[in-house]
Design a protein around this motif. Structure first.
Motif, PDB file in Angstrom:
ATOM      1  N   ILE B 324       0.813  -1.211   0.000  1.00 15.64           N
ATOM      2  CA  ILE B 324       0.000   0.000   0.000  1.00 15.64           C
ATOM      3  C   ILE B 324       0.847   1.261   0.000  1.00 15.64           C
ATOM      4  CG2 ILE B 324      -1.973  -1.139   1.068  1.00 15.64           C
ATOM      5  CD1 ILE B 324      -1.179   0.099   3.679  1.00 15.64           C
ATOM      6  N   GLY B 325       2.128   1.140  -0.308  1.00 14.10           N
ATOM      7  CA  GLY B 325       2.881   2.348  -0.633  1.00 14.10           C
ATOM      8  C   GLY B 325       4.048   2.715   0.245  1.00 14.10           C
ATOM      9  N   ALA B 326       4.477   1.854   1.178  1.00 11.48           N
ATOM     10  CA  ALA B 326       5.664   2.182   1.954  1.00 11.48           C
ATOM     11  C   ALA B 326       6.894   1.916   1.099  1.00 11.48           C
ATOM     12  CB  ALA B 326       5.723   1.336   3.217  1.00 11.48           C
ATOM     13  N   THR B 327       7.810   2.880   1.081  1.00 15.49           N
ATOM     14  CA  THR B 327       9.044   2.670   0.309  1.00 15.49           C
ATOM     15  C   THR B 327      10.025   1.867   1.170  1.00 15.49           C
ATOM     16  OG1 THR B 327       9.995   4.695   1.165  1.00 15.49           O
ATOM     17  CG2 THR B 327       8.775   4.877  -0.884  1.00 15.49           C
ATOM     18  N   PRO B 328      10.994   1.226   0.523  1.00 16.25           N
ATOM     19  CA  PRO B 328      11.982   0.469   1.300  1.00 16.25           C
ATOM     20  C   PRO B 328      12.658   1.335   2.356  1.00 16.25           C
ATOM     21  CG  PRO B 328      12.263   0.043  -1.020  1.00 16.25           C
ATOM     22  CD  PRO B 328      11.231   1.122  -0.915  1.00 16.25           C
ATOM     23  N   LYS B 329      12.876   2.610   2.006  1.00 19.54           N
ATOM     24  CA  LYS B 329      13.539   3.514   2.943  1.00 19.54           C
ATOM     25  C   LYS B 329      12.726   3.678   4.227  1.00 19.54           C
ATOM     26  CE  LYS B 329      14.586   7.963   2.364  1.00 19.54           C
ATOM     27  NZ  LYS B 329      14.600   9.146   1.497  1.00 19.54           N
ATOM     28  N   MET B 330      11.414   3.748   4.054  1.00 20.41           N
ATOM     29  CA  MET B 330      10.561   3.915   5.239  1.00 20.41           C
ATOM     30  C   MET B 330      10.642   2.680   6.131  1.00 20.41           C
ATOM     31  SD  MET B 330       7.172   5.420   3.456  1.00 20.41           S
ATOM     32  CE  MET B 330       7.188   6.953   2.546  1.00 20.41           C
ATOM     33  N   ILE B 331      10.640   1.517   5.503  1.00 20.80           N
ATOM     34  CA  ILE B 331      10.738   0.280   6.273  1.00 20.80           C
ATOM     35  C   ILE B 331      12.085   0.241   6.986  1.00 20.80           C
ATOM     36  CG2 ILE B 331      10.777  -2.247   6.133  1.00 20.80           C
ATOM     37  CD1 ILE B 331       8.053  -1.155   5.465  1.00 20.80           C
ATOM     38  N   LEU B 332      13.124   0.574   6.247  1.00 18.62           N
ATOM     39  CA  LEU B 332      14.482   0.578   6.807  1.00 18.62           C
ATOM     40  C   LEU B 332      14.567   1.476   8.038  1.00 18.62           C
ATOM     41  CD1 LEU B 332      17.713  -0.022   5.971  1.00 18.62           C
ATOM     42  CD2 LEU B 332      17.588   2.425   5.605  1.00 18.62           C
ATOM     43  N   SER B 333      14.089   2.712   7.856  1.00 13.09           N
ATOM     44  CA  SER B 333      14.241   3.649   8.970  1.00 13.09           C
ATOM     45  C   SER B 333      13.381   3.216  10.141  1.00 13.09           C
ATOM     46  CB  SER B 333      13.903   5.071   8.534  1.00 13.09           C
ATOM     47  OG  SER B 333      12.568   5.147   8.130  1.00 13.09           O
ATOM     48  N   GLN B 334      12.246   2.598   9.851  1.00 13.55           N
ATOM     49  CA  GLN B 334      11.402   2.135  10.953  1.00 13.55           C
ATOM     50  C   GLN B 334      12.123   1.085  11.800  1.00 13.55           C
ATOM     51  OE1 GLN B 334       7.378   1.762  10.741  1.00 13.55           O
ATOM     52  NE2 GLN B 334       7.273   0.462  12.533  1.00 13.55           N
ATOM     53  N   ILE B 335      12.720   0.100  11.137  1.00 10.73           N
ATOM     54  CA  ILE B 335      13.407  -0.975  11.875  1.00 10.73           C
ATOM     55  C   ILE B 335      14.612  -0.409  12.622  1.00 10.73           C
ATOM     56  CG2 ILE B 335      14.583  -3.195  11.663  1.00 10.73           C
ATOM     57  CD1 ILE B 335      11.700  -3.474  10.980  1.00 10.73           C
ATOM     58  N   MET B 336      15.370   0.452  11.918  1.00 12.21           N
ATOM     59  CA  MET B 336      16.555   1.039  12.555  1.00 12.21           C
ATOM     60  C   MET B 336      16.156   1.836  13.795  1.00 12.21           C
ATOM     61  SD  MET B 336      19.296   0.266  10.940  1.00 12.21           S
ATOM     62  CE  MET B 336      20.634   1.321  10.550  1.00 12.21           C
ATOM     63  N   ALA B 399      21.421  -5.407  10.332  1.00 12.15           N
ATOM     64  CA  ALA B 399      21.102  -6.682   9.688  1.00 12.15           C
ATOM     65  C   ALA B 399      19.590  -6.906   9.584  1.00 12.15           C
ATOM     66  CB  ALA B 399      21.779  -7.826  10.436  1.00 12.15           C
ATOM     67  N   PRO B 400      18.832  -6.700  10.688  1.00 12.64           N
ATOM     68  CA  PRO B 400      17.387  -6.886  10.579  1.00 12.64           C
ATOM     69  C   PRO B 400      16.756  -5.938   9.554  1.00 12.64           C
ATOM     70  CG  PRO B 400      18.029  -6.710  12.870  1.00 12.64           C
ATOM     71  CD  PRO B 400      19.234  -6.395  12.067  1.00 12.64           C
ATOM     72  N   ALA B 401      17.240  -4.704   9.512  1.00  9.34           N
ATOM     73  CA  ALA B 401      16.663  -3.734   8.582  1.00  9.34           C
ATOM     74  C   ALA B 401      16.939  -4.147   7.141  1.00  9.34           C
ATOM     75  CB  ALA B 401      17.242  -2.348   8.854  1.00  9.34           C
ATOM     76  N   ALA B 402      18.158  -4.656   6.893  1.00 13.96           N
ATOM     77  CA  ALA B 402      18.491  -5.107   5.542  1.00 13.96           C
ATOM     78  C   ALA B 402      17.567  -6.249   5.139  1.00 13.96           C
ATOM     79  CB  ALA B 402      19.940  -5.566   5.496  1.00 13.96           C
ATOM     80  N   ARG B 403      17.288  -7.114   6.090  1.00 11.07           N
ATOM     81  CA  ARG B 403      16.403  -8.242   5.824  1.00 11.07           C
ATOM     82  C   ARG B 403      14.983  -7.754   5.530  1.00 11.07           C
ATOM     83  NH1 ARG B 403      16.459 -13.534   9.399  1.00 11.07           N
ATOM     84  NH2 ARG B 403      15.007 -14.773   8.206  1.00 11.07           N
ATOM     85  N   ALA B 404      14.536  -6.771   6.332  1.00 10.97           N
ATOM     86  CA  ALA B 404      13.188  -6.244   6.142  1.00 10.97           C
ATOM     87  C   ALA B 404      13.062  -5.570   4.777  1.00 10.97           C
ATOM     88  CB  ALA B 404      12.859  -5.252   7.251  1.00 10.97           C
ATOM     89  N   MET B 405      14.153  -4.915   4.358  1.00  8.24           N
ATOM     90  CA  MET B 405      14.109  -4.221   3.071  1.00  8.24           C
ATOM     91  C   MET B 405      13.949  -5.171   1.912  1.00  8.24           C
ATOM     92  SD  MET B 405      16.399  -0.836   2.976  1.00  8.24           S
ATOM     93  CE  MET B 405      17.207  -1.309   1.529  1.00  8.24           C
ATOM     94  N   ASN B 406      14.447  -6.381   2.095  1.00  6.03           N
ATOM     95  CA  ASN B 406      14.385  -7.345   0.999  1.00  6.03           C
ATOM     96  C   ASN B 406      13.032  -8.025   0.883  1.00  6.03           C
ATOM     97  OD1 ASN B 406      16.889  -6.926  -0.070  1.00  6.03           O
ATOM     98  ND2 ASN B 406      17.881  -8.306   1.396  1.00  6.03           N
ATOM     99  N   ILE B 407      12.135  -7.719   1.798  1.00  8.23           N
ATOM    100  CA  ILE B 407      10.805  -8.326   1.713  1.00  8.23           C
ATOM    101  C   ILE B 407      10.029  -7.646   0.594  1.00  8.23           C
ATOM    102  CG2 ILE B 407       8.609  -8.605   2.893  1.00  8.23           C
ATOM    103  CD1 ILE B 407      10.187  -8.797   5.508  1.00  8.23           C
ATOM    104  N   LYS B 408       9.591  -8.457  -0.378  1.00  6.17           N
ATOM    105  CA  LYS B 408       8.795  -7.921  -1.481  1.00  6.17           C
ATOM    106  C   LYS B 408       7.326  -8.084  -1.121  1.00  6.17           C
ATOM    107  CE  LYS B 408      12.006  -7.426  -4.873  1.00  6.17           C
ATOM    108  NZ  LYS B 408      13.092  -7.409  -3.875  1.00  6.17           N
TER     109      LYS B 408
END
Lengths: 240, 416
Positions: B324-336, B399-408
């Motif tokens: 629904i529109g979250a960019t990888p960057k948003m996911i990354l920063s959220q986990i970090m 590491a967790p953020a990198a993993r989260a970013m790879n989720i398609k």
């Protein structure tokens, strides 16, 4: 044309290459209510993923509202998905720890819409779908039909160009299925929303105005179904 | 979404962290304990060091001392077991022959006496010194002055009171200079009060001493030219060890002692003692950092591990967000941010707690020691700890953020 696909091909390369879409040509106009119908393995889900910019394709062209959708970065794809497409899934895909209204406003959160505005719009959409009293409830406190209506509200809140529904009634009983399909029909009729439903149920397909049959990765017959007499809900119990 | 620190984002993070309350708490406890250990040990070590330094207050760290004993070898016709004494002329001789010596002076003790003033008494020992002795044991004069050259020359019967002697004789405080204090059978006029509170001293500690001119003590008690101790300090850049060795050579020649005699003289090398202590504290400090930082690192790895599990668990949720529109960057920063916030929140708690514990220790010890002992960690050290926490949090989230970013988004929908 709102959606135009020209010779779209898609092959999955997981060990054994699997040629799923073998040249799809498809045109869908603004305000149409279309179903894409096919058996499992026909490539309809892949087609939906490509239409929804969730997946990319190998060859051909996909034009969405005059924009060529190809080789997008993740960020661009996310932006297009957010602004142009509303998704409705078979398993609702609501976020379990958020209330109905929070789920509905989530796409606006990613657009950076201010909090108050977001909440107000989400409440409006919930109201329209008759769920105003359920706004602060969590998904696990709601029935399947209610959850799907929350998901529909979430799909609509960004005022997308198209709504993509993947087996929207797959997890619902037939009575609720009819209600949900009527709701989609109403949205199409009253708001002129372009809706594409992917299904293998003829009953669901019959509720739409146009049925596109897909088989083995190619478009087969395209039926105009304005009279909705193709195959009524639950009429053919074996095929449903 | 351009603003990094907006309310919605923190709301999201708060939600995810509190959803698994016990897990977040247990993970955070590691960080809390790590930083608590690090800071408490740092403060504790510092406090202990301050306490020890207080014991050695005013004492010259580059000093050495010689005391005459019994000879153990016959030499040049003298039998073994002969006693000999150090004299003022030995001091003169050392001063002239060893230019590396900064100060060389004597100290004579007069033990087992009492000082009296009016109806009050104080146990103390007399110490006969010369003015330059102030550079061996630095006096902290509250009133008056130290022994001076004129006192020596004119053999004035004057004294400097040690802290305890002063407190016993003059319980009401005030300046005692000019008053007369009886020591043994002799009256001495008070010329100064030395508040030095150190626990190391020659011929007794300074606080229990009555310091009088050396010439007076020698005359009054028939000491002649003798001194008990020869005290010396080295000029900067020279080792007291070498100076002591050369002094012994000179003294042995003068007093007809076998150069190989190991027992004829007793020496104390304060420089060496101080450096042992210094090294000990350096070692303790290193250990503190190793243990403290190790604990903290282990905690950060724990955070990383838990975040990894969390990301795995939230695959579907992250997929939905992406759809629904979250960019990888948003996911990354959220986990970090989740990782940093978890680490920082519990770390700050640890800092606060350790500051509290150290404060209690500081107040307790200071009260019982009647002096201020610094157990508290400095503001800079605390800020450094915060910085370390932030960096560790970021590293843990990587590491967790990198993993989260790879989720398609597609993966999420398949995973049902």
């Amino acid at each position: 044309m709102l959606i135009e696909l020209k010779g779209v091909n898609k092959t999955y390369n997981n060990g054994q290459p699997l040629h799923v879409l073998k040249g799809i040509d498809l045109q869908i106009d603004k305000g149409e209510f279309v179903s894409i119908m096919g058996a499992s393995g026909s490539g309809k889900s892949t087609l939906l993923n490509i239409l929804g910019i969730l997946d990319n394709y190998d060859a051909g062209e996909y034009w969405l509202d005059g924009t060529l959708i190809r080789d997008l970065t993740e960020t661009q794809a996310a932006d297009y998905r957010n602004r142009m497409i509303g998704f409705i899934f078979q398993s609702y895909n609501l976020i379990g720890f958020k209330t109905a209204v929070e789920n509905v406003e989530l796409p606006l959160f990613y657009q950076g819409v201010p909090r108050k505005k977001r909440r107000q719009m989400a409440m409006e959409y919930l109201d329209r779908l008759g769920l105003k009293d359920w706004a602060t409830h969590y998904p696990n406190e709601m029935s399947g039909g209610q959850k799907q209506r929350v998901a529909i509200a979430r799909a609509l809140i960004t005022r997308p160009r198209i709504v993509l529904a993947d087996e929207p009634t797959g997890a619902l009983d037939s009575k609720t299925s009819v209600e949900i399909m009527e709701l989609l029909q109403q949205l199409n009729r009253e708001d002129g929303m372009t809706i594409i439903v992917v299904t293998h149920e003829s009953g669901v397909a019959n509720a739409t105005n146009k049925i596109i049959h897909i088989k083995d990765g190619i478009i087969g017959a395209v039926e105009e179904n304005l009279s909705h007499t193709s195959s009524p809900f639950g009429a053919d119990t074996i095929m449903k | 979404m351009n603003r990094f620190f907006d309310r919605d984002r923190f709301h999201e993070i708060w939600e995810t962290l509190t959803r698994n309350r016990s897990r977040s708490l247990l993970t955070g406890f590691g960080v809390f304990w790590g930083i608590f250990m690090l800071l408490s040990m740092m403060g504790g070590g510092q406090g202990l060091k301050a306490l020890l330094e207080h014991e050695l207050e005013g004492f010259a760290t580059n000093s050495g001392f010689l005391i005459s004993g019994e000879t153990s070898l016959p030499y040049k016709g003298f039998r073994s077991g002969r006693t000999w004494t150090l004299t003022l002329s030995d001091i003169e001789r050392l001063r002239r022959s060893i230019p590396e010596i900064d100060v060389v002076t004597g100290n004579i003790g007069m033990w087992g006496s009492q000082a009296t003033y009016e109806d009050r008494e104080a146990d103390c020992q007399g110490r006969g010194v010369r003015p330059e002795y102030a550079r061996i044991e630095e006096p902290k004069l509250a009133y008056g002055r130290y022994i001076n050259e004129v006192d020596i020359d004119q053999e004035r019967k004057v004294c400097v009171l040690g802290k305890r002697v002063y407190q016993n004789l003059f319980p009401d405080g005030g300046d005692p200079c000019g008053e007369f204090v009886q020591f043994g059978n002799v009256w001495f006029q008070v010329v100064g009060v030395d508040m030095n509170n150190g626990n190391i001293g020659i011929n007794g500690t300074a606080d229990r001493s009555l310091t009088i001119p050396m010439s007076v003590l020698q005359k009054l008690y028939n000491k002649g030219d003798d001194v008990d101790f020869i005290c010396m300090t080295a000029k900067p850049g020279y080792k007291i060890k070498d100076i002591l060795a050369r002094s012994k050579e000179i003294l042995f020649r003068e007093h007809f002692i076998d150069p190989d005699d190991k027992k004829a003289v007793f020496e104390v090398n304060a420089e060496e003692l101080f450096s042992i202590m210094d090294n000990l504290f350096k070692g303790v400090n290193l250990l503190i950092w190793l243990v403290g930082f190790g604990t903290l690192l282990a905690a950060a790895i724990g955070v990383s591990n838990i975040m990894m599990v969390t990301v795995k668990e939230r695959t579907t949720e992250i997929g939905i967000r992406r759809a629904i529109g979250a960019t990888p960057k948003m996911i990354l920063s959220q986990i970090m941010l989740e990782s940093v916030l978890l680490t920082l929140a519990f770390g700050l708690l640890g800092i606060v707690f350790s500051v509290m514990v150290l404060s209690v220790a500081e107040i307790g010890v200071s009260a019982s020691m009647e002096m201020a002992v610094g157990f508290q960690v400095s503001f800079g050290a605390a800020m450094l700890a915060v910085l370390i926490l932030t960096v560790l949090g970021l590293l843990a989230g990587l590491a967790p953020a990198a993993r989260a970013m790879n989720i398609k988004p597609v993966d999420a929908m398949r995973d049902e």
